[in-house]
Design a protein around this motif. Structure first.
Motif, mmCIF file in Angstrom:
data_model
loop_
_atom_site.group_PDB
_atom_site.id
_atom_site.type_symbol
_atom_site.label_atom_id
_atom_site.label_comp_id
_atom_site.label_asym_id
_atom_site.label_seq_id
_atom_site.Cartn_x
_atom_site.Cartn_y
_atom_site.Cartn_z
ATOM 1 N N VAL A 1 1.043 -1.070 0.239
ATOM 2 C CA VAL A 1 -0.184 -0.175 0.014
ATOM 3 C C VAL A 1 0.738 1.118 0.376
ATOM 4 N N ARG A 2 1.769 1.388 0.493
ATOM 5 C CA ARG A 2 2.820 2.089 0.518
ATOM 6 C C ARG A 2 3.236 2.830 -0.382
ATOM 7 N N GLY A 3 3.469 1.570 -1.059
ATOM 8 C CA GLY A 3 4.219 2.181 -2.796
ATOM 9 C C GLY A 3 3.654 1.921 -3.717
ATOM 10 N N SER A 4 2.126 2.574 -3.505
ATOM 11 C CA SER A 4 0.865 2.776 -4.260
ATOM 12 C C SER A 4 0.180 4.165 -4.022
ATOM 13 N N ARG B 1 -5.345 0.729 4.059
ATOM 14 C CA ARG B 1 -6.216 2.195 2.969
ATOM 15 C C ARG B 1 -4.761 3.143 3.089
ATOM 16 N N ARG B 2 -4.623 3.440 1.842
ATOM 17 C CA ARG B 2 -4.292 4.761 1.983
ATOM 18 C C ARG B 2 -4.809 5.703 1.461
ATOM 19 N N THR B 3 -4.935 6.415 2.091
ATOM 20 C CA THR B 3 -5.979 7.728 2.400
ATOM 21 C C THR B 3 -5.133 8.723 1.247
ATOM 22 N N GLU B 4 -5.808 9.836 0.912
ATOM 23 C CA GLU B 4 -5.377 10.676 0.640
ATOM 24 C C GLU B 4 -4.725 11.547 0.735
ATOM 25 N N GLY C 1 2.891 6.093 7.040
ATOM 26 C CA GLY C 1 2.198 5.536 7.053
ATOM 27 C C GLY C 1 0.122 5.024 6.900
ATOM 28 N N ALA C 2 -0.153 3.958 7.067
ATOM 29 C CA ALA C 2 -1.411 3.549 6.507
ATOM 30 C C ALA C 2 -1.823 3.072 7.052
ATOM 31 N N GLY D 1 -5.660 6.884 -2.632
ATOM 32 C CA GLY D 1 -6.218 6.284 -2.336
ATOM 33 C C GLY D 1 -7.450 4.046 -2.715
ATOM 34 N N THR D 2 -5.629 3.745 -2.295
ATOM 35 C CA THR D 2 -5.696 2.382 -2.426
ATOM 36 C C THR D 2 -6.533 1.655 -1.083
ATOM 37 N N VAL D 3 -6.912 0.360 -1.759
ATOM 38 C CA VAL D 3 -6.866 -0.762 -0.001
ATOM 39 C C VAL D 3 -6.787 -1.715 -0.808
ATOM 40 N N LEU D 4 -6.238 -2.690 0.079
ATOM 41 C CA LEU D 4 -5.840 -4.127 -0.076
ATOM 42 C C LEU D 4 -6.378 -4.705 1.316
ATOM 43 N N THR D 5 -7.262 -5.846 0.817
ATOM 44 C CA THR D 5 -7.613 -6.583 1.765
ATOM 45 C C THR D 5 -6.879 -8.364 1.293
#
Length: 87
Positions: A46-49, A68-71, A78-79, A52-56
């Motif tokens: 997620v840090r590298g994306s 989740r990576r917020t705007e 952090g994530a 708005g990215t969400v990984l589950t």
């Protein structure tokens, strides 16, 4: 000869029990280590994306970990990590 000495029988049973318990503890520790590695890998993805990215990560036992990576997060920020119980 084993049945002639009751202390030898007791010692054998206790030794077998302790070895089984140690094996269970080692398997449990290995599983916990694997879970931590999976969670760390998910956060790094997620840090590298982009924002708005969400990984589950869904597990076979029904547990899930969502990152989740917020705007507002940028750079090495952090994530938002949410560990879920069973779904």
């Amino acid at each position: 000869m084993l049945m002639d000495n009751p202390w030898l029988t007791v010692a054998t049973v206790v030794t077998v029990g302790v070895l089984r318990l140690m094996g269970d503890v080692i398997r449990w520790l290995a599983a916990r280590s694997g879970e931590r590695i999976r969670a760390r890998m998910l956060v790094e993805l997620v840090r590298g994306s982009g924002p708005g990215t969400v990984l589950t990560d869904h597990r076979a036992d029904g547990a899930a970990l969502t990152v989740r990576r917020t705007e507002a997060q940028s750079g090495r920020g952090g994530a938002d990590v949410r560990g879920g119980g069973r779904a």
